[in-house]
Motif scaffolding. Structure first.
Motif, PDB file in Angstrom:
ATOM      1  N   ALA A 226       4.778  -4.860   1.261  1.00 14.99           N
ATOM      2  CA  ALA A 226       6.009  -4.271   0.721  1.00 14.99           C
ATOM      3  C   ALA A 226       5.775  -2.939   0.021  1.00 14.99           C
ATOM      4  O   ALA A 226       6.663  -2.436  -0.659  1.00 14.99           O
ATOM      5  CB  ALA A 226       6.698  -5.251  -0.216  1.00 14.99           C
ATOM      6  N   GLY A 227       4.568  -2.374   0.155  1.00 17.53           N
ATOM      7  CA  GLY A 227       4.328  -1.013  -0.333  1.00 17.53           C
ATOM      8  C   GLY A 227       4.189  -0.863  -1.834  1.00 17.53           C
ATOM      9  O   GLY A 227       3.989   0.259  -2.320  1.00 17.53           O
ATOM     10  N   GLN A 228       4.275  -1.952  -2.591  1.00 19.03           N
ATOM     11  CA  GLN A 228       4.362  -1.790  -4.047  1.00 19.03           C
ATOM     12  C   GLN A 228       3.155  -1.118  -4.684  1.00 19.03           C
ATOM     13  O   GLN A 228       3.270  -0.478  -5.723  1.00 19.03           O
ATOM     14  CB  GLN A 228       4.622  -3.147  -4.711  1.00 19.03           C
ATOM     15  CG  GLN A 228       6.049  -3.602  -4.478  1.00 19.03           C
ATOM     16  CD  GLN A 228       6.195  -5.108  -4.588  1.00 19.03           C
ATOM     17  OE1 GLN A 228       5.369  -5.845  -4.044  1.00 19.03           O
ATOM     18  NE2 GLN A 228       7.228  -5.562  -5.258  1.00 19.03           N
ATOM     19  N   GLY A 229       1.984  -1.256  -4.026  1.00 14.98           N
ATOM     20  CA  GLY A 229       0.777  -0.619  -4.567  1.00 14.98           C
ATOM     21  C   GLY A 229       0.899   0.899  -4.640  1.00 14.98           C
ATOM     22  O   GLY A 229       0.196   1.545  -5.414  1.00 14.98           O
ATOM     23  N   LEU A 230       1.804   1.475  -3.845  1.00 11.40           N
ATOM     24  CA  LEU A 230       1.945   2.942  -3.852  1.00 11.40           C
ATOM     25  C   LEU A 230       2.519   3.447  -5.170  1.00 11.40           C
ATOM     26  O   LEU A 230       2.367   4.618  -5.508  1.00 11.40           O
ATOM     27  CB  LEU A 230       2.842   3.394  -2.684  1.00 11.40           C
ATOM     28  CG  LEU A 230       2.335   3.054  -1.279  1.00 11.40           C
ATOM     29  CD1 LEU A 230       3.365   3.456  -0.223  1.00 11.40           C
ATOM     30  CD2 LEU A 230       1.000   3.754  -1.001  1.00 11.40           C
ATOM     31  N   GLY A 231       3.181   2.562  -5.916  1.00 11.39           N
ATOM     32  CA  GLY A 231       3.792   2.979  -7.182  1.00 11.39           C
ATOM     33  C   GLY A 231       2.829   2.958  -8.353  1.00 11.39           C
ATOM     34  O   GLY A 231       3.221   3.277  -9.480  1.00 11.39           O
ATOM     35  N   GLU A 232       1.566   2.611  -8.100  1.00 13.31           N
ATOM     36  CA  GLU A 232       0.584   2.567  -9.194  1.00 13.31           C
ATOM     37  C   GLU A 232       0.347   3.985  -9.723  1.00 13.31           C
ATOM     38  O   GLU A 232       0.054   4.903  -8.957  1.00 13.31           O
ATOM     39  CB  GLU A 232      -0.727   1.964  -8.665  1.00 13.31           C
ATOM     40  CG  GLU A 232      -1.846   1.885  -9.691  1.00 13.31           C
ATOM     41  CD  GLU A 232      -1.615   0.838 -10.774  1.00 13.31           C
ATOM     42  OE1 GLU A 232      -0.539   0.203 -10.801  1.00 13.31           O
ATOM     43  OE2 GLU A 232      -2.519   0.659 -11.623  1.00 13.31           O
TER      44      GLU A 232
ATOM     45  N   THR B  18       6.994  -4.722   5.591  1.00 14.14           N
ATOM     46  CA  THR B  18       6.163  -4.886   6.811  1.00 14.14           C
ATOM     47  C   THR B  18       6.002  -3.589   7.625  1.00 14.14           C
ATOM     48  O   THR B  18       5.319  -3.589   8.632  1.00 14.14           O
ATOM     49  CB  THR B  18       6.644  -6.005   7.788  1.00 14.14           C
ATOM     50  OG1 THR B  18       7.848  -5.576   8.416  1.00 14.14           O
ATOM     51  CG2 THR B  18       6.826  -7.335   7.088  1.00 14.14           C
ATOM     52  N   GLN B  19       6.616  -2.482   7.182  1.00  9.55           N
ATOM     53  CA  GLN B  19       6.451  -1.232   7.952  1.00  9.55           C
ATOM     54  C   GLN B  19       5.319  -0.347   7.435  1.00  9.55           C
ATOM     55  O   GLN B  19       4.988   0.662   8.042  1.00  9.55           O
ATOM     56  CB  GLN B  19       7.750  -0.432   7.933  1.00  9.55           C
ATOM     57  CG  GLN B  19       8.888  -1.125   8.682  1.00  9.55           C
ATOM     58  CD  GLN B  19      10.122  -0.257   8.747  1.00  9.55           C
ATOM     59  OE1 GLN B  19      10.035   0.954   8.927  1.00  9.55           O
ATOM     60  NE2 GLN B  19      11.282  -0.877   8.601  1.00  9.55           N
TER      61      GLN B  19
END
Ligand SMILES: *[C@@H]1O[C@H](CO)[C@@H](O)[C@H](O)[C@H]1NC(C)=O
Ligand SMILES: *[C@@H]1O[C@H](CO)[C@@H](O)[C@H](O)[C@H]1NC(C)=O
Ligand SMILES: *[C@@H]1O[C@H](CO)[C@@H](O)[C@H](O)[C@H]1NC(C)=O
Ligand SMILES: *[C@@H]1O[C@H](CO)[C@@H](O)[C@H](O)[C@H]1NC(C)=O
Ligand SMILES: *[C@@H]1O[C@H](CO)[C@@H](O)[C@H](O)[C@H]1NC(C)=O
Ligand SMILES: *[C@@H]1O[C@H](CO)[C@@H](O)[C@H](O)[C@H]1NC(C)=O
Ligand SMILES: *[C@@H]1O[C@H](CO)[C@@H](O)[C@H](O)[C@H]1NC(C)=O
Ligand SMILES: *[C@@H]1O[C@H](CO)[C@@H](O)[C@H](O)[C@H]1NC(C)=O
Ligand SMILES: *[C@@H]1O[C@H](CO)[C@@H](O)[C@H](O)[C@H]1NC(C)=O
Ligand SMILES: *[C@@H]1O[C@H](CO)[C@@H](O)[C@H](O)[C@H]1NC(C)=O
Ligand SMILES: *[C@@H]1O[C@H](CO)[C@@H](O)[C@H](O)[C@H]1NC(C)=O
Ligand SMILES: *[C@@H]1O[C@H](CO)[C@@H](O)[C@H](O)[C@H]1NC(C)=O
Length: 644
Positions: A134-140, A498-499
């Motif tokens: 879900a991409g959440q790691g990109l917001g770190e 998932t993308q």
């Protein structure tokens, strides 16, 4: 790696760099200072990048931009996604302006190293989450400068990071295209996957709160939202150029609507830095909107562009209100009144290091005015309205409402003189060796806080380039896409789950797509003043602990906290099907003490393939404390279809 050769193969002979040559000196000593400090600043920023020649940050990985070499009081030896993107944006603009190398460093090589470093960082699982699914790691917000995760407590996520990074990569793409108009295939294969991950994140999360650029306020920041809008607009334009599609970019008109309808304080005459925020005691008069307009600056845009430009009346009025808030506040400003420039900080309620002026913000006060002056000059007219009149009267007492075409030069000169005043103050408080710290002591003028701050140097370079008339390429602020504002503002989000995928061609690690499922942890607890709640547990994202205060990393969110239902919550992606032990923790920020729950709790994430979100609702059980909130009916454990 494929892309390493791209820029090199296409290098053309650079034009002489025009900076510092095309402006008559107004004050010899200011011009001399600028000429010397420009080089010190450009070199200073590069010396804080791992892998660069003559760097002073040897422990940093290649291509990682360190915030400051300071390792204690304060420890800034980390790499922030925001600071890194803004620094690399400055460096790539230097390349576009014709600077090929600085010292023994090729700007092209630095851009390539930044690219690899960020491609890898996108895949590093961290306390904000992972890239997949879900991409959440990109917001770190930040990592150790060797590119590994930082587990300490922090204001996370910070959603400006992915947006700024996407724009920086699109600027790198622009530099490549300027050298080779036929680069579409290679830019599409190498850079687009990297950019697209960040655009997916922006499209998915723009309508959620996150921490602001000063890492203190959880809400919607004007700066963050402006950066998100720019990234998606640029994304649409680049998708077309590269023959790709960008579905998350279709969120841009909603972001524009959100920006246009929520942040302007008509009574106060300024743009609010944050809305939907956890800090209700602040005026929200802040450098945030000034930095936002600088990032949105496009020399070809008109003053009424949807992405608020430096020459927009609301921005000029915000500039005045913000600068004025420091005139009587910092002793060093000696209550100076306009048109005198003064040293300015982030916001007047700032208590960090007792609240001081910063180099970044004082330079921003100047840069915004150089931008605006350039736009007025280019347009050949200045429209003064009720909103901007007080700003203009400060620096041009004869100013009146109306559209001026005759005396544009006088207005522009008044504006650039005012801007130069801010740079002169920076000059006055620059130590003899040219080192720029983070802050300037508000009483003594001594440099304070982190030494040799990368962003201070980058801020100096960009302000001086604008002063000299060197502008970044148009990003599309005047395009129909940028000015498409939804008629009705609605909550929305592009579901990108998932993308996301590692940008392998740019050097990302091929992260194994572990099967994960999402658990939403919910805590009922009435917190005392200065108290925050955290979650720990025996899985990586929860700090791998049930007792260690050093690994208390998952801060709970207050978005849904109300008097009738004092609920804290936090979602976490965890390995599927593996039971988790967890506890809640109270942090008392007055004495920095932690209280761990005296029970161990268990959660049962969905198994792989079962695709379920498990939701638990717990009532806090802390030693010596009892829950004194309203009773809330325990809902059934909810199950929702997710994926994998
Ligand atoms: C990365 O840096 C951190 C902080 O200095 C250190 O604790 C860690 O061991 C380093 N990791 C690697 C893989 O070098
Ligand atoms: C989401 O968008 C709606 C519509 O613009 C807005 O009212 C709301 O405040 C936004 N919320 C967040 C948290 O971004
Ligand atoms: C653009 O992409 C489409 C679909 O992938 C493809 O059919 C078409 O040939 C591409 N056009 C160009 C000019 O590359
Ligand atoms: C808007 O500005 C006025 C006047 O300064 C102030 O009283 C008010 O609190 C501000 N509104 C918000 C939402 O901050
Ligand atoms: C400057 O402003 C402060 C705050 O309003 C005030 O206390 C102080 O007396 C002023 N000093 C002078 C010299 O006017
Ligand atoms: C600023 O200088 C004053 C006077 O010397 C001192 O008391 C104060 O601690 C300094 N502030 C910082 C943040 O160093
Ligand atoms: C520059 O001067 C400052 C203070 O004036 C000092 O702290 C710093 O160490 C100096 N830096 C270098 C690289 O000499
Ligand atoms: C602004 O637009 C003109 C033509 O309209 C173009 O030649 C110029 O390159 C643009 N400026 C930038 C910075 O892109
Ligand atoms: C990435 O890893 C997956 C799973 O290990 C593997 O199937 C795939 O072929 C790898 N892709 C590349 C490009 O190496
Ligand atoms: C936090 O700690 C301070 C100092 O020990 C104490 O006075 C205060 O009551 C504590 N707050 C709560 C909510 O327990
Ligand atoms: C929080 O509130 C939002 C909006 O009402 C809702 O969609 C969401 O499910 C809530 N989450 C939790 C954990 O209560
Ligand atoms: C988002 O997309 C994923 C993957 O397609 C799906 O499992 C999930 O249910 C969707 N979430 C929402 C809120 O629609």
């Amino acid at each position: 790696m494929v892309f390493k050769a791209i820029l090199a193969a296409l290098a053309v002979v650079a034009s002489a760099h025009p900076v510092l040559e095309n402006r008559q000196s107004q004050s010899q000593s200011l011009e001399e200072y600028i000429a010397r400090q420009f080089n010190i600043s450009l070199e200073g920023a590069i010396r804080n990048i791992g892998g660069a020649n003559n760097n002073i940050v040897e422990a940093a990985g290649e291509g990682f931009v360190v915030a400051s070499p300071s390792t204690e009081a304060p420890n800034y030896f980390f790499t922030w996604t925001r600071d890194s993107a803004l620094t690399e944006l400055m460096l790539i603009d230097e390349l576009i302006f014709g600077t090929e190398s600085v010292g023994n460093n090729s700007l092209q090589v630095l851009a390539e190293q930044y690219t690899t470093a960020q491609a890898q960082l996108q895949t590093v699982t961290n306390p904000s989450g992972a890239l997949w699914p879900a991409g959440q790691g990109l917001g770190e917000p930040k990592f150790y400068s060797n590119g590994t995760r930082f587990n300490g407590a922090w204001g996370r996520p910070q959603n400006d990071g992915p947006a700024l990074r996407a724009s920086t990569f699109m600027e790198i793409a622009e530099a490549i295209f300027q050298r080779n108009p036929n680069a579409a295939t290679i830019v599409g294969n190498v850079y687009w996957p990297l950019i697209y991950n960040d655009l997916l994140y922006v499209g998915q999360y723009w309508n959620t709160t996150s921490y602001d650029l000063w890492e203190e306020v959880n809400g919607n920041s004007f700066f963050t939202t402006t950066a998100q809008h720019r990234a998606l607009v640029q994304g649409s334009i680049w998708a077309e150029r590269l023959n790709r599609t960008c579905e998350p970019c279709q969120q841009a008109p909603q972001i524009a609507c959100f920006l246009a309808n929520n942040f302007w304080n008509e009574t106060g005459g300024y743009i609010l830095a944050n809305i939907n925020a956890n800090q209700v005691t602040r005026s929200q008069i802040n450098a945030d909107p000034i930095l936002a307009a600088m990032h949105a600056f496009d020399i070809n845009a008109t003053c009424d562009a949807a992405a608020l430009q430096p020459c927009n009346s609301r921005i000029l009025s915000s500039h005045k209100i913000w600068v004025d808030s420091f005139r009587d506040l910092y002793p060093i400003n000696d209550n100076a009144t306009a048109p005198a420039a003064v040293l300015v900080g982030r916001y007047s309620e700032d208590v960090y290091y007792n609240g001081n002026p910063w180099y970044i913000t004082t330079l921003a006060a100047a840069e915004l005015l150089y931008d605006a002056a350039a736009q007025f000059s280019k347009q050949g007219s200045v429209t003064i309205d009720e909103t901007s009149l007080p700003f203009w009267q400060d620096i041009y007492p004869d100013a009146q409402e109306g559209t001026v075409t005759e005396s544009v030069d006088s207005l522009v000169t008044a504006m650039t003189d005012y801007a130069d005043g801010f740079v002169s103050l920076v000059q006055q408080y620059t130590p003899p060796n040219g080192t720029l710290n983070e802050q300037i002591n508000k009483t003594t003028g001594e440099p304070v806080s982190a030494i040799a701050l990368t962003w201070s140097y980058a801020a100096f370079v960009t302000a001086i380039e604008r002063r000299e008339g060197n502008f970044p390429p148009s990003w599309g602020a005047n395009s129909p896409t940028a000015n498409n504002v939804a008629n009705m503002c609605m909550s929305s989000s592009y579901n990108a789950t998932t993308q996301y995928s590692p940008a392998l061609a740019a050097g990302a690690m091929n992260v194994t797509e572990e099967c994960e499922s999402e658990v939403i942890f919910q805590l009922l607890w009435v917190t005392g003043s200065g108290e925050n709640t955290y979650l720990v547990g025996n899985t990586s994202i929860l700090g791998n602990t049930l007792e260690d205060t050093d690994n208390v990393i998952q801060v709970m969110r207050t978005n849904n906290y109300t008097d009738p239902e004092p609920k804290w919550f936090v979602p976490a992606w965890v390995p599927a099907g593996v039971p988790i032990e967890y506890k809640y923790v109270l942090l008392n920020s007055t004495d920095n003490s932690y209280t761990f729950e005296n029970v161990t709790r268990y959660a049962y994430p969905a198994s792989c393939g079962n695709n379920t979100v498990v939701t638990t609702l717990d009532t806090g059980s802390f030693p010596g404390r009892s829950y004194d909130g309203p009773l809330v009916e325990q809902p059934d454990v909810r199950s929702e279809v997710h994926f994998r």
